[in-house]
Structures are given as C-alpha cells and as structure tokens.
Design a protein around this motif. Structure first.
Motif, mmCIF file in Angstrom:
data_model
loop_
_atom_site.group_PDB
_atom_site.id
_atom_site.type_symbol
_atom_site.label_atom_id
_atom_site.label_comp_id
_atom_site.label_asym_id
_atom_site.label_seq_id
_atom_site.Cartn_x
_atom_site.Cartn_y
_atom_site.Cartn_z
ATOM 1 N N SER A 118 -8.511 7.550 0.479
ATOM 2 C CA SER A 118 -9.148 8.936 1.199
ATOM 3 C C SER A 118 -8.120 10.169 0.743
ATOM 4 C CB SER A 118 -9.047 8.866 2.840
ATOM 5 O OG SER A 118 -9.486 10.004 3.359
ATOM 6 N N THR A 119 -8.941 11.165 0.756
ATOM 7 C CA THR A 119 -8.051 12.264 0.160
ATOM 8 C C THR A 119 -7.733 13.216 1.617
ATOM 9 O OG1 THR A 119 -10.101 13.534 -0.173
ATOM 10 C CG2 THR A 119 -8.993 12.632 -2.181
ATOM 11 N N ASP A 120 -8.262 12.609 2.880
ATOM 12 C CA ASP A 120 -7.992 13.281 4.125
ATOM 13 C C ASP A 120 -6.678 12.862 4.598
ATOM 14 O OD1 ASP A 120 -7.899 14.251 6.454
ATOM 15 O OD2 ASP A 120 -9.960 13.443 7.220
ATOM 16 N N ASP A 142 4.363 18.979 -0.437
ATOM 17 C CA ASP A 142 3.915 20.170 -1.265
ATOM 18 C C ASP A 142 3.488 19.903 -2.632
ATOM 19 O OD1 ASP A 142 4.719 21.488 0.810
ATOM 20 O OD2 ASP A 142 6.646 22.154 0.100
ATOM 21 N N GLY A 143 2.410 20.480 -3.228
ATOM 22 C CA GLY A 143 1.782 20.372 -4.171
ATOM 23 C C GLY A 143 1.226 19.003 -4.610
ATOM 24 N N MET A 144 0.985 17.927 -3.776
ATOM 25 C CA MET A 144 0.547 16.700 -3.965
ATOM 26 C C MET A 144 -0.570 16.322 -3.184
ATOM 27 S SD MET A 144 2.928 14.952 -5.447
ATOM 28 C CE MET A 144 4.647 15.565 -6.060
ATOM 29 N N ARG A 145 -1.587 15.710 -3.820
ATOM 30 C CA ARG A 145 -2.747 15.399 -2.953
ATOM 31 C C ARG A 145 -2.769 13.879 -2.440
ATOM 32 N NH1 ARG A 145 -8.964 15.238 -4.133
ATOM 33 N NH2 ARG A 145 -8.361 14.371 -6.158
ATOM 34 N N VAL A 146 -2.884 13.551 -1.245
ATOM 35 C CA VAL A 146 -3.050 12.106 -0.731
ATOM 36 C C VAL A 146 -4.233 11.595 -1.471
ATOM 37 C CG1 VAL A 146 -3.136 10.724 1.314
ATOM 38 C CG2 VAL A 146 -1.932 12.603 1.239
ATOM 39 N N ILE A 147 -4.067 10.152 -1.985
ATOM 40 C CA ILE A 147 -5.230 9.552 -2.628
ATOM 41 C C ILE A 147 -5.340 8.300 -1.654
ATOM 42 C CG2 ILE A 147 -5.378 10.581 -4.528
ATOM 43 C CD1 ILE A 147 -4.351 8.533 -6.052
ATOM 44 N N TYR A 164 -0.113 9.538 -4.074
ATOM 45 C CA TYR A 164 -0.399 10.933 -4.182
ATOM 46 C C TYR A 164 -0.846 11.361 -5.569
ATOM 47 C CZ TYR A 164 2.105 11.607 0.074
ATOM 48 O OH TYR A 164 2.563 11.371 1.535
ATOM 49 N N SER A 165 -1.872 12.019 -5.643
ATOM 50 C CA SER A 165 -1.856 12.516 -7.286
ATOM 51 C C SER A 165 -1.469 14.128 -7.277
ATOM 52 C CB SER A 165 -3.452 12.483 -7.613
ATOM 53 O OG SER A 165 -4.051 13.635 -7.675
ATOM 54 N N ALA A 166 -0.607 14.539 -8.277
ATOM 55 C CA ALA A 166 -0.110 15.743 -8.796
ATOM 56 C C ALA A 166 -1.211 16.439 -9.421
ATOM 57 C CB ALA A 166 1.149 15.640 -9.250
ATOM 58 N N PRO A 167 -0.933 17.933 -9.392
ATOM 59 C CA PRO A 167 -1.924 18.653 -9.987
ATOM 60 C C PRO A 167 -2.273 18.345 -11.388
ATOM 61 C CG PRO A 167 -0.437 20.118 -9.074
ATOM 62 C CD PRO A 167 0.198 18.769 -8.691
ATOM 63 N N ALA A 168 -1.261 17.882 -12.512
ATOM 64 C CA ALA A 168 -1.643 17.450 -13.499
ATOM 65 C C ALA A 168 -2.144 16.009 -13.833
ATOM 66 C CB ALA A 168 -0.357 17.575 -14.686
ATOM 67 N N GLY A 169 -2.490 15.389 -12.647
ATOM 68 C CA GLY A 169 -3.238 14.276 -12.742
ATOM 69 C C GLY A 169 -2.013 13.000 -12.459
ATOM 70 N N GLU A 170 -0.831 13.235 -12.504
ATOM 71 C CA GLU A 170 0.324 12.209 -12.424
ATOM 72 C C GLU A 170 0.103 11.396 -11.074
ATOM 73 O OE1 GLU A 170 1.396 15.462 -12.673
ATOM 74 O OE2 GLU A 170 3.391 15.325 -13.848
ATOM 75 N N ARG A 171 0.452 10.331 -11.053
ATOM 76 C CA ARG A 171 0.262 9.391 -9.913
ATOM 77 C C ARG A 171 1.848 9.087 -9.309
ATOM 78 N NH1 ARG A 171 -3.863 5.042 -8.076
ATOM 79 N NH2 ARG A 171 -2.585 3.776 -7.186
ATOM 80 N N VAL A 172 2.054 9.469 -7.920
ATOM 81 C CA VAL A 172 3.343 8.770 -7.348
ATOM 82 C C VAL A 172 3.078 8.415 -6.177
ATOM 83 C CG1 VAL A 172 3.546 11.364 -6.397
ATOM 84 C CG2 VAL A 172 5.401 10.170 -6.780
ATOM 85 N N SER A 173 3.946 7.206 -5.824
ATOM 86 C CA SER A 173 3.690 6.488 -4.846
ATOM 87 C C SER A 173 4.889 6.790 -3.960
ATOM 88 C CB SER A 173 3.862 4.957 -5.037
ATOM 89 O OG SER A 173 2.388 4.662 -5.768
ATOM 90 N N VAL A 174 4.927 6.793 -2.743
ATOM 91 C CA VAL A 174 5.857 6.997 -1.692
ATOM 92 C C VAL A 174 5.882 5.792 -0.796
ATOM 93 C CG1 VAL A 174 7.205 8.435 0.039
ATOM 94 C CG2 VAL A 174 6.291 9.550 -2.085
ATOM 95 N N SER A 175 7.009 4.807 -0.629
ATOM 96 C CA SER A 175 6.918 3.763 0.062
ATOM 97 C C SER A 175 8.115 4.024 0.992
ATOM 98 C CB SER A 175 7.203 2.536 -0.573
ATOM 99 O OG SER A 175 6.222 2.327 -1.428
ATOM 100 N N TRP A 176 7.466 4.237 2.487
ATOM 101 C CA TRP A 176 8.559 4.504 3.646
ATOM 102 C C TRP A 176 9.056 2.904 4.081
ATOM 103 C CZ3 TRP A 176 10.437 8.821 4.727
ATOM 104 C CH2 TRP A 176 9.745 10.259 4.179
ATOM 105 N N LEU A 177 10.263 2.617 4.189
ATOM 106 C CA LEU A 177 10.703 1.437 4.543
ATOM 107 C C LEU A 177 11.000 1.472 6.114
ATOM 108 C CD1 LEU A 177 13.483 0.798 1.787
ATOM 109 C CD2 LEU A 177 10.860 0.273 1.850
ATOM 110 N N GLU A 178 10.730 0.767 6.973
ATOM 111 C CA GLU A 178 10.836 0.747 8.337
ATOM 112 C C GLU A 178 11.625 -0.619 8.611
ATOM 113 O OE1 GLU A 178 10.323 2.917 10.423
ATOM 114 O OE2 GLU A 178 8.654 4.410 9.464
#
Ligand SMILES: [Zn+2]
Length: 246
Positions: A118-120, A142-147, A164-178
C-alpha cells in the motif's frame, strides 16, 4: 508504551491538515487528549515557521551566500559521517556474534515478499500496529514513498520492515528492531553477507537499513535522525516549544 504512542505517528498528517489520512480512532483520541492536541499545535507552528523562514530565504537572500552555506554544511556533515564510520568500525571489531543476530535477520527479512502492499502510510502504519502490537516509531520519511511492509520474529526480537521507493525509483527497506536490539549510537555501517547495511541507533529506536544504493540508504538514515530529533523535542518540552514559536 504510553496510551498516546499509537497515535503519535499521525501528528504530522493532522498538523498538515491531512485528516483524511488519519484513522477515526486517532482523530477521536487527539480531540480529547491535551498532550496530543498540544503536540499537533506545536507541529503546526513549527511547520509554518519553517515555511516562512524558507520563503524569506528564497525571496530575499542573494544566491552566492546560500550556496556557500550549503557547501560548508555538506562538508561538516561529511566530516561527521566519516568520524562516525571510524568509531563504528572499531565497535564492529569488538562486537561478538554469539546470539542469533537480529541485524542478519533484518537483512534476510528485507528480501522477502511484502505482507501488505500500500502507498497509504496510515494503512501501512495500522497494519504494522496490528501485526506487532506496537506503534511504529516513524512511518513517513522525507522524500520517500511507502510501498508496503512485513513483520518477522526471531528469538527475543520483533522485526517490522517498511519498504519505500525514492524519487529515482531506488528501493530502500527500514527494519525496526523491537526487543534485543544491538547497542550503539549514531549510524553504524556493517557488511551482512554480501549486503552493506546501515544500523541507525536513534531516540525512536534501532533500525536496520538496506537498499539498492548507499546514497538512498544514507538518505533514509538522515530522515530517521531528523524525525527522531523533532519527536524528542516535541515530547520533552512541547509547551516551551510553542511559547518559543509564539
Ligand atoms: Zn494522547
């Protein structure tokens, strides 16, 4: 975890007047909670002051000094990043890997399929809250779209990964460790198998970042750090912040 935690991720959307992105339960809570209302008010003031300041700069400041300031600032950031890397390299040598490593687990999780697409941001935030039983420290960067997102568990650690996807289409994952997150401070680089990763130790929590380029990974790390700084400021002294802005 305080009663307000699940609602705090929507403060920015509320302050920006994007109430349609905010779940009804959150609207109801904020309406009746003095702490959360104050936080929304502080965020709104902060945003408008920042906007005024940037409009003022755009309209009035001559071009050359702005470029100079920016260059100096970039150099300072690069120097700080280099210092952090040196410290992290020493720390990495000393850290053993006797327990199942949550960082390796996060890297493995980031290459698995998404469990929600989802992008929401509010929809993804709610899904993460249901899956892990905790509010996500930060969902909008900032500057990233959730996918999308996924949720994984290893012994003693829950891993909530937001992609997330960045404006140039690169993909980035953020894993929160709980749970048992690795100790440290600042941003740490590590090579986990073939993938270079960043580990961000912020006031919001510990996150492992993987991505298709190191530039986009550092961008995500910077966005987490700045979100953490504002969140800390708002949480620690909202009234003083409001007074100062007024
Ligand atoms: Zn509240």
């Amino acid at each position: 975890m305080s009663a307000c935690d699940p609602y705090r991720q929507f403060v920015a959307a509320l302050a920006d007047g994007e109430a349609e992105l905010v779940p009804a339960a959150t609207l109801d809570h904020v309406e009746h909670c003095a702490d959360c209302s104050r936080e929304v008010q502080a965020h709104r003031l902060l945003t408008s002051r920042l906007r005024e300041a940037s409009e003022h700069l755009d309209g009035a400041a001559p071009r050359r000094p702005r470029v100079w300031v920016r260059t100096r600032r970039s150099a300072a950031i690069a120097a700080a990043a280099a210092a952090l890397l040196a410290v992290a390299a020493v720390a990495a040598v000393w850290s053993g890997l006797s327990r199942p490593d949550p960082v390796q687990a996060a890297v493995a999780a980031s290459s698995q399929p998404l469990q929600i697409q989802s992008t929401d941001p509010s929809q993804v935030g709610e899904w993460c809250f249901r899956a892990s039983g905790r509010g996500l420290p930060a969902i909008q960067l900032d500057g990233m779209r959730v996918i999308g997102a996924r949720m994984d568990r290893v012994p003693s650690t829950d891993i909530v990964t937001v992609v997330y996807s960045a404006p140039a289409g690169e993909r980035v994952s953020v894993s929160w460790l709980e749970g048992q997150a690795p100790v440290g401070s600042g941003v740490e680089t590590r090579s986990a198998s073939v993938h270079p990763v960043l580990i961000v130790h912020s006031a919001l929590g510990t996150a492992v970042i993987t991505g298709s380029s190191s530039a986009v990974m550092w961008k995500a790390a910077a966005a987490i750090e700045s979100t953490a700084t504002w969140a800390q400021l708002l949480a620690s002294r909202p009234q003083q912040l409001v007074d100062q802005l007024l």
